[in-house]
Design a protein around this motif. Structure first.
Motif, mmCIF file in Angstrom:
data_model
loop_
_atom_site.group_PDB
_atom_site.id
_atom_site.type_symbol
_atom_site.label_atom_id
_atom_site.label_comp_id
_atom_site.label_asym_id
_atom_site.label_seq_id
_atom_site.Cartn_x
_atom_site.Cartn_y
_atom_site.Cartn_z
ATOM 1 N N UNK A 104 0.833 -1.199 0.000
ATOM 2 C CA UNK A 104 0.000 0.000 0.000
ATOM 3 C C UNK A 104 0.870 1.251 0.000
ATOM 4 N N UNK A 105 1.974 1.208 0.721
ATOM 5 C CA UNK A 105 2.891 2.351 0.750
ATOM 6 C C UNK A 105 3.504 2.592 -0.623
ATOM 7 N N UNK A 106 3.878 1.518 -1.308
ATOM 8 C CA UNK A 106 4.458 1.646 -2.649
ATOM 9 C C UNK A 106 3.435 2.261 -3.600
ATOM 10 N N UNK A 107 2.213 1.766 -3.554
ATOM 11 C CA UNK A 107 1.164 2.309 -4.420
ATOM 12 C C UNK A 107 0.903 3.777 -4.104
ATOM 13 N N UNK A 108 0.809 4.129 -2.835
ATOM 14 C CA UNK A 108 0.560 5.520 -2.454
ATOM 15 C C UNK A 108 1.685 6.432 -2.947
ATOM 16 N N UNK A 109 2.911 5.984 -2.830
ATOM 17 C CA UNK A 109 4.041 6.776 -3.313
ATOM 18 C C UNK A 109 3.972 6.923 -4.834
ATOM 19 N N UNK A 164 3.067 10.056 -9.713
ATOM 20 C CA UNK A 164 2.353 10.164 -10.989
ATOM 21 C C UNK A 164 1.558 11.460 -11.061
ATOM 22 N N UNK A 165 0.905 11.823 -9.975
ATOM 23 C CA UNK A 165 0.108 13.055 -10.000
ATOM 24 C C UNK A 165 0.984 14.295 -10.115
ATOM 25 N N UNK A 166 2.239 14.195 -9.728
ATOM 26 C CA UNK A 166 3.164 15.330 -9.816
ATOM 27 C C UNK A 166 3.868 15.424 -11.173
ATOM 28 N N UNK A 167 3.661 14.430 -12.040
ATOM 29 C CA UNK A 167 4.295 14.475 -13.359
ATOM 30 C C UNK A 167 3.811 15.693 -14.137
ATOM 31 N N UNK A 168 4.717 16.285 -14.880
ATOM 32 C CA UNK A 168 4.367 17.427 -15.714
ATOM 33 C C UNK A 168 3.777 16.995 -17.041
ATOM 34 N N UNK A 169 3.459 17.951 -17.858
ATOM 35 C CA UNK A 169 2.869 17.690 -19.180
ATOM 36 C C UNK A 169 3.929 17.308 -20.216
ATOM 37 N N UNK A 170 5.182 17.585 -19.908
ATOM 38 C CA UNK A 170 6.264 17.243 -20.833
ATOM 39 C C UNK A 170 7.173 16.205 -20.198
ATOM 40 N N UNK A 215 -1.678 3.936 -13.317
ATOM 41 C CA UNK A 215 -1.658 4.048 -11.853
ATOM 42 C C UNK A 215 -3.074 3.899 -11.288
ATOM 43 N N UNK A 216 -4.061 4.452 -11.985
ATOM 44 C CA UNK A 216 -5.456 4.266 -11.531
ATOM 45 C C UNK A 216 -5.872 2.798 -11.614
ATOM 46 N N UNK A 217 -5.439 2.126 -12.667
ATOM 47 C CA UNK A 217 -5.752 0.691 -12.801
ATOM 48 C C UNK A 217 -5.082 -0.093 -11.680
ATOM 49 N N UNK A 218 -3.890 0.294 -11.313
ATOM 50 C CA UNK A 218 -3.176 -0.343 -10.201
ATOM 51 C C UNK A 218 -4.010 -0.215 -8.933
ATOM 52 N N UNK A 219 -4.473 1.003 -8.643
ATOM 53 C CA UNK A 219 -5.302 1.240 -7.447
ATOM 54 C C UNK A 219 -6.580 0.401 -7.522
ATOM 55 N N UNK A 220 -7.196 0.365 -8.672
ATOM 56 C CA UNK A 220 -8.432 -0.404 -8.842
ATOM 57 C C UNK A 220 -8.189 -1.880 -8.555
ATOM 58 N N UNK A 221 -7.118 -2.423 -9.085
ATOM 59 C CA UNK A 221 -6.816 -3.845 -8.881
ATOM 60 C C UNK A 221 -6.581 -4.161 -7.408
ATOM 61 N N UNK A 222 -5.950 -3.244 -6.712
ATOM 62 C CA UNK A 222 -5.652 -3.469 -5.292
ATOM 63 C C UNK A 222 -6.913 -3.314 -4.444
ATOM 64 N N UNK A 223 -7.711 -2.305 -4.744
ATOM 65 C CA UNK A 223 -8.841 -2.001 -3.866
ATOM 66 C C UNK A 223 -10.090 -2.826 -4.180
ATOM 67 N N UNK A 224 -10.269 -3.222 -5.417
ATOM 68 C CA UNK A 224 -11.513 -3.891 -5.781
ATOM 69 C C UNK A 224 -11.353 -5.393 -5.966
ATOM 70 N N UNK A 228 -1.208 11.166 -19.359
ATOM 71 C CA UNK A 228 -2.476 10.474 -19.131
ATOM 72 C C UNK A 228 -2.316 8.961 -19.213
ATOM 73 N N UNK A 229 -1.446 8.480 -20.081
ATOM 74 C CA UNK A 229 -1.211 7.036 -20.181
ATOM 75 C C UNK A 229 -0.622 6.501 -18.876
#
Length: 123
Positions: free
Chosen positions: A18-23, A28-34, A87-96, A81-82
């Motif tokens: 869970x810590x690895x996923x949270x990190x 990922x959310x801090x990644x820039x557009x370039x 990363x969202x799919x990772x969270x989904x797999x872990x939580x659901x 976005x890719x």
């Protein structure tokens, strides 16, 4: 307050996952557009530390994420976005914990995302 003679509660073996996923989510959310090679490399290193890389479900998503990052680093292509979809799919797999059919559908979609950038690598 804990008594010094009290045995500490054991940490669940999945707590580190869970810590690895949270990190990874934070990075990922801090990644820039370039393309920022350093940021992607750090995210890849964090993903590599996930103990179940390549195993059913979340581990398969992490393996795909690592491959996507490798493709970006090899070609200088980049799509924030890719990365976020992975990363969202990772969270989904872990939580659901989706069933086999759902899991295969998600992995197929991630494969299609990867294919977009594999084509640029082949060009």
């Amino acid at each position: 307050m804990r008594d010094d003679n009290e045995t500490p509660k054991p940490v669940h073996r999945r707590a580190g996952d869970a810590d690895v996923l949270a990190l990874a989510e934070g990075l990922a959310s801090a990644l820039g557009r370039t393309l920022d090679r350093t940021d992607l490399d750090v995210l890849r290193t964090v993903a590599e530390s996930y103990p179940d890389v390549g195993r059913d479900g979340a581990g398969e998503v992490v393996a795909s994420l690592k491959g996507l990052i490798d493709d970006f680093l090899a070609t200088d292509a980049y799509d924030r976005e890719a990365v976020l979809v992975h990363v969202r799919a990772w969270r989904f797999m872990v939580s659901r914990k989706p069933d086999k059919r759902e899991r295969l559908k998600i992995l197929s979609g991630l494969g299609e995302v990867r294919d977009l950038y594999a084509a640029s690598r082949a060009a």
